[in-house]
Write an enzyme that holds these catalytic residues in place. Structure first.
Site, PDB file in Angstrom:
ATOM      1  N   SER A 247       1.115  -1.125   0.045  1.00 23.95           N
ATOM      2  CA  SER A 247       0.089   0.074   0.063  1.00 23.95           C
ATOM      3  C   SER A 247       0.866   1.154   0.053  1.00 23.95           C
ATOM      4  O   SER A 247       1.729   1.375  -0.926  1.00 23.95           O
ATOM      5  CB  SER A 247      -0.918  -0.253   1.339  1.00 23.95           C
ATOM      6  OG  SER A 247      -1.981   0.955   1.189  1.00 23.95           O
ATOM      7  N   ASP A 478      -9.114  -5.013  -5.636  1.00 28.09           N
ATOM      8  CA  ASP A 478      -8.302  -4.121  -4.719  1.00 28.09           C
ATOM      9  C   ASP A 478      -9.175  -2.921  -4.466  1.00 28.09           C
ATOM     10  O   ASP A 478      -9.248  -1.934  -5.455  1.00 28.09           O
ATOM     11  CB  ASP A 478      -6.898  -3.746  -4.921  1.00 28.09           C
ATOM     12  CG  ASP A 478      -6.340  -3.332  -3.421  1.00 28.09           C
ATOM     13  OD1 ASP A 478      -6.780  -2.532  -2.759  1.00 28.09           O
ATOM     14  OD2 ASP A 478      -5.084  -3.429  -3.485  1.00 28.09           O
ATOM     15  N   HIS A 509      -7.105  -6.089  -0.447  1.00 26.94           N
ATOM     16  CA  HIS A 509      -6.086  -5.202  -0.483  1.00 26.94           C
ATOM     17  C   HIS A 509      -4.757  -5.678  -0.437  1.00 26.94           C
ATOM     18  O   HIS A 509      -4.301  -6.111   0.738  1.00 26.94           O
ATOM     19  CB  HIS A 509      -6.191  -4.157   0.608  1.00 26.94           C
ATOM     20  CG  HIS A 509      -5.382  -3.105   0.558  1.00 26.94           C
ATOM     21  ND1 HIS A 509      -5.060  -2.268  -0.650  1.00 26.94           N
ATOM     22  CD2 HIS A 509      -4.649  -2.490   1.458  1.00 26.94           C
ATOM     23  CE1 HIS A 509      -4.168  -1.166  -0.285  1.00 26.94           C
ATOM     24  NE2 HIS A 509      -4.088  -1.495   1.171  1.00 26.94           N
TER      25      HIS A 509
END
Length: 541
Positions: A247, A478, A509
């Site tokens: 991320s 995602d 995610h």
């Protein structure tokens, strides 16, 4: 809506969006890890005084994570396979790399040593995102998923980035003040009275940040975190940085590759953020991603015998949208010990928290059933607390939310005015019927009153000169970092030769922690053996 109230709703979506897996093997030693020499060997580091460049780390057994790292922690981290324990240390770094002889801060580190008998490759450093997430708390929680890499020769290492957790974590409002602010104004300000409350809250929030963490606010940029990474690499004794970013950790990894291209080792960037820093583009991408994930959840939910949101996805979107609208005027009661009601802000965070993983969909169903059948919001409030890293029993928060604000505002100061933000409302509603009306407020950014008004290090992700390619992972479903952003980051970093993209056709995610055999095998082959998959390799769900 003033800045921090606008970003409060935005952070409920993007804290983990940007909120959380490296050169050929170098100097592999067949010694058992506990027998090897001190990490840096006392070598100097160019541009820094010897007390920083030649420092050695004092590794000791780890205590339980502090509330600033994980308010739910009650015990030291569990051991990994074969009794491998976790060790903690502090790394001293300059507060300001422009003044290396000046003040310093300490970064909290954690590691599990490479497996017994493994030929050590180096330290694989993890950042799990946020920005604002504690790596010291997160790595042990996910450690078993990376044990093949530890057994293959890596020390698993993570850290609290500057401004996070026990690394001079950013502190603004007290825990009680944070709760009170959401209860006082837990919805979008529409009346003059609500706007006055929001403006006062913004002033109080910024004043508290300056009073409690003013010395840090100008120094928590992603570029400074990348400089910390390189000093960490040096002190750990590695010629190249072996790195796994998730991320926001992908933004940090790409920034490192731009600043230190000759030090890039085998790197994996999973759940890749979009490189376009235009707030409208970023906001629309978030709205689209979470709406896509919600649609996938609803398609699954309506196949069940009694989906609380209705009989088809269209009805489900309308039902959830109406729920949020109703909460604007009438928060739901809960049995929370501190007397909190479920506001729209809290419900928003609770809903999106379940969209990060397909495994969490069942909890959203249970929460919506409670709302439908009992007109109470206990489970959505609990989901919101878990997402916001708040202990439901004690009311303690981690530093994630204020750190998120400070890091994003160090990287991208300013933002749109309320009028400019709302001019994009139709675009956001078109992108997401459910989330768009709220996400448009994220465009306010940091506003005019945040003390950092100019980014010291404008973002640059060009990695064409890196010593090794960097493997990107993108997941089709995602919600927080849609795969379209990974495609754009691939080009920003220099194209497929520099940053090949591995696609996973799953939900959630991040790809590696999905435990897809195809993804895990491809990533492990790269990190352990230097075999990188071709660009656009696709793994089935």
């Amino acid at each position: 809506m003033p800045t921090h109230r606008r970003t409060h709703i935005s952070r409920a979506v993007t804290a983990a969006t940007l909120l959380a897996l490296t050169a050929a093997c170098t100097s592999g030693s067949s010694d058992r890890p506990e027998e090897r020499a001190p990490e840096s060997g006392g070598a100097p580091y160019e541009g820094l005084p010897d007390e920083l460049g030649r420092q050695s780390l004092d590794w000791t057994s780890c205590p339980a994570a502090s509330p600033s790292q994980d308010p739910m922690a009650t015990a030291p981290p569990d051991e990994l396979a074969e009794g491998a324990g976790w060790e903690c240390a502090d790394l001293e770094v300059p507060l300001d790399y422009g003044q290396p002889e000046g003040d310093t801060i300490e970064l909290a580190l954690i590691r599990a040593r490479a497996g017994d008998g493994a030929e050590r490759i180096g330290s694989l450093v993890f950042n799990f995102g946020g920005p604002g997430g504690s790596g010291v708390a997160t790595l042990p929680a996910a450690g078993e998923s990376f044990d093949s890499l530890r057994e293959g020769g890596y020390d698993l290492v993570s850290f609290d980035p500057r401004g996070v957790g026990e690394s001079e974590g950013i502190v603004c409002l007290s825990d009680a003040e944070r709760d009170a602010a959401v209860q006082e104004l837990g919805s979008l300000p529409e009346t003059d009275e609500e706007r006055e409350i929001a403006e006062r809250q913004e002033r109080e929030f910024i004043a508290a940040c300056e009073e409690n963490s003013g010395h840090m606010l100008r120094h928590v940029s992603t570029a400074n975190a990348a400089r910390d990474l390189d000093l960490m690499r040096h002190v750990l004794g590695d010629d190249a940085l072996y790195y796994f970013g998730v991320s926001y950790g992908t933004q940090l990894g790409a920034t490192y590759a731009n600043l230190f291209p000759d030090k890039v080792g085998r790197t994996v960037l999973d759940a890749v953020v979009d490189p376009d820093d235009d707030p409208v583009h970023q906001g629309l991408l978030n709205a689209m991603g979470f709406q896509r994930a919600l649609d996938h959840y609803l398609e699954d939910c309506v196949q069940q015998s009694d989906c609380p949101a209705g009989e088809n996805p269209a009805d489900g979107n309308l039902w959830i949208s109406d729920l949020l609208t109703d909460l604007e005027d009438a928060p739901l009661p809960t049995t929370d010990a501190s007397g909190r009601d479920l506001t729209v802000t809290l419900a928003f965070a609770g809903i999106i928290s379940t969209l990060y993983s397909e495994d969490s969909w069942e909890y959203l169903t249970l929460a919506l059933e409670e709302v439908r059948d009992q007109s109470t919001g206990d489970l959505l409030l609990l989901l919101s607390d878990l997402y916001n890293e708040r202990n439901p029993a004690t009311g303690e928060y981690s530093t994630q939310e204020p750190a998120f604000t400070a890091i994003r505002c160090a990287d991208q100061p300013g933002g749109l005015s309320e009028e400019e933000a709302l001019s994009h409302q139709d675009e956001f509603v078109e992108a997401s019927q459910v989330f768009g009306p709220y996400m448009v407020w994220s465009l306010g950014g940091c506003g005019d009153h945040w003390p950092v008004t100019e980014a010291a290090d404008p973002p640059n992700y060009d990695a064409t000169d890196s010593a090794e390619p960097l493997l990107l992972l993108g997941t089709a479903g995602d919600p927080a970092t849609p795969i379209e952003g990974a495609e754009r980051m691939r080009e920003a970093m220099g194209g497929p030769e520099t940053a090949p993209l591995l696609r996973w056709e799953g939900e959630g995610h991040g790809a590696y922690l999905s435990e897809s055999p195809c993804v895990v095998e491809a990533v492990d082959a790269w990190l352990l053996n230097g075999e990188i998959p071709p660009d656009d390799t696709t793994c089935p769900a």
